[in-house]
Design a protein around this motif. Structure first.
Motif, PDB file in Angstrom:
ATOM      1  N   ARG A 101       1.044  -1.134   0.188  1.00  0.00           N
ATOM      2  CA  ARG A 101      -0.128  -0.136  -0.024  1.00  0.00           C
ATOM      3  C   ARG A 101       0.788   1.075   0.003  1.00  0.00           C
ATOM      4  NH1 ARG A 101      -4.583   1.545   1.172  1.00  0.00           N
ATOM      5  NH2 ARG A 101      -5.163   4.261   2.406  1.00  0.00           N
ATOM      6  N   LYS A 102       0.863   2.236  -0.966  1.00  0.00           N
ATOM      7  CA  LYS A 102       0.882   3.686  -0.627  1.00  0.00           C
ATOM      8  C   LYS A 102       0.204   4.251  -0.441  1.00  0.00           C
ATOM      9  CE  LYS A 102       1.310   7.936  -3.837  1.00  0.00           C
ATOM     10  NZ  LYS A 102       0.816   8.730  -4.669  1.00  0.00           N
ATOM     11  N   VAL A 103       1.379   4.544   1.094  1.00  0.00           N
ATOM     12  CA  VAL A 103       0.396   6.140   2.431  1.00  0.00           C
ATOM     13  C   VAL A 103       1.155   6.680   1.996  1.00  0.00           C
ATOM     14  CG1 VAL A 103       1.198   6.417   5.045  1.00  0.00           C
ATOM     15  CG2 VAL A 103       1.655   3.763   4.365  1.00  0.00           C
ATOM     16  N   THR A 104      -0.222   8.102   2.577  1.00  0.00           N
ATOM     17  CA  THR A 104      -0.267   9.259   2.804  1.00  0.00           C
ATOM     18  C   THR A 104       0.124  10.007   3.735  1.00  0.00           C
ATOM     19  OG1 THR A 104      -2.058   9.173   2.199  1.00  0.00           O
ATOM     20  CG2 THR A 104      -1.042   8.843   0.126  1.00  0.00           C
ATOM     21  N   GLU A 105      -0.052  11.354   3.796  1.00  0.00           N
ATOM     22  CA  GLU A 105      -0.255  11.845   5.454  1.00  0.00           C
ATOM     23  C   GLU A 105      -1.642  11.683   5.549  1.00  0.00           C
ATOM     24  OE1 GLU A 105       1.166  14.724   8.501  1.00  0.00           O
ATOM     25  OE2 GLU A 105       2.377  14.628   6.534  1.00  0.00           O
ATOM     26  N   GLU A 106      -2.684  11.587   4.877  1.00  0.00           N
ATOM     27  CA  GLU A 106      -3.787  11.405   5.749  1.00  0.00           C
ATOM     28  C   GLU A 106      -3.801   9.838   6.739  1.00  0.00           C
ATOM     29  OE1 GLU A 106      -3.028  12.384   2.043  1.00  0.00           O
ATOM     30  OE2 GLU A 106      -4.332  13.991   2.982  1.00  0.00           O
ATOM     31  N   ASP A 107      -2.676   9.112   6.034  1.00  0.00           N
ATOM     32  CA  ASP A 107      -2.971   7.748   6.308  1.00  0.00           C
ATOM     33  C   ASP A 107      -2.730   7.352   8.161  1.00  0.00           C
ATOM     34  OD1 ASP A 107      -4.179   6.223   4.564  1.00  0.00           O
ATOM     35  OD2 ASP A 107      -2.272   6.201   3.596  1.00  0.00           O
ATOM     36  N   CYS A 108      -2.020   8.758   8.432  1.00  0.00           N
ATOM     37  CA  CYS A 108      -1.195   9.130  10.057  1.00  0.00           C
ATOM     38  C   CYS A 108      -2.002   8.266  11.144  1.00  0.00           C
ATOM     39  CB  CYS A 108      -0.450  10.366   9.842  1.00  0.00           C
ATOM     40  SG  CYS A 108       0.884  10.384   9.704  1.00  0.00           S
ATOM     41  N   GLY A 109      -1.371   7.265  11.135  1.00  0.00           N
ATOM     42  CA  GLY A 109      -2.411   7.020  13.269  1.00  0.00           C
ATOM     43  C   GLY A 109      -2.820   5.984  12.740  1.00  0.00           C
ATOM     44  N   LYS A 110      -3.123   5.196  11.392  1.00  0.00           N
ATOM     45  CA  LYS A 110      -4.038   3.915  10.654  1.00  0.00           C
ATOM     46  C   LYS A 110      -3.763   3.438  11.784  1.00  0.00           C
ATOM     47  CE  LYS A 110      -5.971   6.248   6.973  1.00  0.00           C
ATOM     48  NZ  LYS A 110      -6.801   5.999   6.018  1.00  0.00           N
ATOM     49  N   ASP A 138      -8.485   1.857   7.457  1.00  0.00           N
ATOM     50  CA  ASP A 138      -9.858   1.519   6.197  1.00  0.00           C
ATOM     51  C   ASP A 138      -8.933   0.744   4.816  1.00  0.00           C
ATOM     52  OD1 ASP A 138      -7.916   3.675   5.446  1.00  0.00           O
ATOM     53  OD2 ASP A 138      -9.229   5.060   4.916  1.00  0.00           O
ATOM     54  N   TYR A 139      -8.245   0.168   5.688  1.00  0.00           N
ATOM     55  CA  TYR A 139      -7.300  -0.833   4.259  1.00  0.00           C
ATOM     56  C   TYR A 139      -7.629  -2.446   5.037  1.00  0.00           C
ATOM     57  CZ  TYR A 139      -3.312   0.703   6.562  1.00  0.00           C
ATOM     58  OH  TYR A 139      -3.116   1.464   7.739  1.00  0.00           O
ATOM     59  N   ALA A 140      -7.209  -3.318   4.214  1.00  0.00           N
ATOM     60  CA  ALA A 140      -6.713  -4.871   4.932  1.00  0.00           C
ATOM     61  C   ALA A 140      -6.061  -5.276   3.533  1.00  0.00           C
ATOM     62  CB  ALA A 140      -8.332  -5.314   4.973  1.00  0.00           C
ATOM     63  N   ASP A 141      -5.552  -6.650   4.555  1.00  0.00           N
ATOM     64  CA  ASP A 141      -4.673  -7.173   3.968  1.00  0.00           C
ATOM     65  C   ASP A 141      -3.656  -6.668   3.094  1.00  0.00           C
ATOM     66  OD1 ASP A 141      -6.251  -9.635   4.056  1.00  0.00           O
ATOM     67  OD2 ASP A 141      -7.736  -8.879   2.860  1.00  0.00           O
ATOM     68  N   VAL A 142      -2.606  -5.989   3.730  1.00  0.00           N
ATOM     69  CA  VAL A 142      -1.888  -5.251   3.451  1.00  0.00           C
ATOM     70  C   VAL A 142      -0.096  -5.660   4.518  1.00  0.00           C
ATOM     71  CG1 VAL A 142      -0.389  -3.352   3.022  1.00  0.00           C
ATOM     72  CG2 VAL A 142      -2.885  -2.895   3.512  1.00  0.00           C
ATOM     73  N   ASP A 143       0.715  -6.469   3.678  1.00  0.00           N
ATOM     74  CA  ASP A 143       1.803  -6.617   4.101  1.00  0.00           C
ATOM     75  C   ASP A 143       3.155  -5.652   4.163  1.00  0.00           C
ATOM     76  OD1 ASP A 143       1.602  -9.225   6.034  1.00  0.00           O
ATOM     77  OD2 ASP A 143      -0.230  -9.220   4.267  1.00  0.00           O
ATOM     78  N   GLY A 144       2.808  -5.183   2.858  1.00  0.00           N
ATOM     79  CA  GLY A 144       3.960  -4.033   2.572  1.00  0.00           C
ATOM     80  C   GLY A 144       3.559  -2.360   2.596  1.00  0.00           C
ATOM     81  N   LEU A 145       4.049  -1.553   3.632  1.00  0.00           N
ATOM     82  CA  LEU A 145       3.665  -0.452   2.701  1.00  0.00           C
ATOM     83  C   LEU A 145       4.640   1.037   2.615  1.00  0.00           C
ATOM     84  CD1 LEU A 145       2.541   0.023   6.790  1.00  0.00           C
ATOM     85  CD2 LEU A 145       1.379  -0.040   4.208  1.00  0.00           C
ATOM     86  N   VAL A 146       4.919   1.755   1.085  1.00  0.00           N
ATOM     87  CA  VAL A 146       5.965   2.480   0.674  1.00  0.00           C
ATOM     88  C   VAL A 146       5.570   4.374   1.150  1.00  0.00           C
ATOM     89  CG1 VAL A 146       6.637   0.741  -0.379  1.00  0.00           C
ATOM     90  CG2 VAL A 146       4.550   2.377  -1.796  1.00  0.00           C
ATOM     91  N   THR A 147       5.698   4.775   1.364  1.00  0.00           N
ATOM     92  CA  THR A 147       5.480   6.446   1.096  1.00  0.00           C
ATOM     93  C   THR A 147       7.129   6.992   0.553  1.00  0.00           C
ATOM     94  OG1 THR A 147       4.356   7.726   2.536  1.00  0.00           O
ATOM     95  CG2 THR A 147       6.259   6.292   3.180  1.00  0.00           C
TER      96      THR A 147
END
Length: 292
Positions: free
Chosen positions: A106-115, A122-131
């Protein structure tokens, strides 16, 4: 380089190599681990938690970073605050994975902070993150599986992925590099990568049905590097080498890949291990972000 207020430490970790790879850092009672190759990039902040320095009790003692294993929520929140202060980032800007042994990134943005930490995902089945957003802190979770760190110093982007045996066979390393390339223009040749604390080959016994999948996923000439069969018919599997092969297949130069020398299962007093504890444990966490 040791930061102000952080001291090098000797926690008595059992290491697999002759020379230490991971650096031990202590701030107060909190112990965390870092990779020298990533520390060289002053624009990046990272760390890997240990069990030491938290407030959780019993099988979660001390630094449990999982809300889903039955620990007291207030204790987990305090643990996050402590590890964030020790490593040096704002805990309110953590973004957590939702690990289900996929290769989804998943691409992570400023709006994702704290999730996943202070507010629901508001997402599921995510084993990788990039930003590529400065100040955002990616977080993924472990108790034997393999943390994968990716740093692109050219485009100032980072990736962090959870690679259990399923994610390793599926090559989440390559999926993470592909996401960084698509989202930020990353050239794999520029990436500095690291394979974090996790279960070593000597501790990781698996059955033939797992090995068959590795045989399908990897060329035969490297099988002897990945696993061997024992007299009982079971196999010992090297996830570290499999992940290293995956990173190279993704285009990362071999000399830019740093491999852990610390096994979670060999160090149950300092690190959580699912195998060593029979499943009675908390979670460790990997953290990676771009400095503001």
């Amino acid at each position: 380089m040791t930061e102000i207020g952080i001291e090098c430490s000797d926690a008595g970790l059992k290491r697999t190599g002759k020379q230490a790879v991971l650096r031990e850092n202590r701030k107060g009672e909190v112990l965390f681990l870092t990779f020298p190759s990533i520390e060289m990039n002053q624009n990046v902040i990272h760390g890997f938690s240990t069990r030491l320095g938290g407030v959780s009790k019993g099988e979660f003692a001390q630094m449990n970073l999982s809300f889903s294993r039955g620990d007291v929520r207030e204790s987990v929140l305090e643990n996050y605050r402590r590890i964030a202060e020790a490593i040096g980032f704002d805990d309110r800007r953590i973004v957590c994975s939702d690990q289900t042994h996929t290769v989804n990134v998943r691409k992570v943005t400023e709006e994702d902070c704290g999730k996943g930490y202070l507010k629901p995902r508001d997402y599921a089945d995510v084993d990788g993150l990039v930003t590529n957003v400065p100040g955002v802190m990616l977080a993924t979770f472990y108790a034997d599986c393999v943390p994968l760190y990716f740093v692109d110093p050219v485009h100032r982007a980072v990736g962090l992925s959870h690679s259990g045996w399923r994610g390793t066979v599926g090559n989440i390393a390559q999926a993470t590099v592909r996401a960084m390339t698509e989202q930020y223009g990353t050239d794999p040749k520029d990436i500095t990568a690291a394979i974090g604390p996790s279960i070593c080959r000597d501790c990781y016994e698996v059955s033939e049905d797992v090995i068959v999948q590795f045989q399908d996923a990897y060329p035969e000439h490297i099988w002897e590097k990945l696993f061997y069969q024992k007299e009982n018919g079971k196999y010992q599997l090297d996830l570290w080498e499999a992940c290293r092969q995956n990173m190279m297949r993704a285009g990362i130069p071999e000399e830019k890949i740093e491999v852990t020398d610390v096994c979670t299962c060999c160090n149950p007093g300092v690190l959580f291990s699912h195998r060593a504890s029979g499943g009675r444990r908390g979670n460790l966490a990997a953290f990676l972000g771009i400095r503001e």
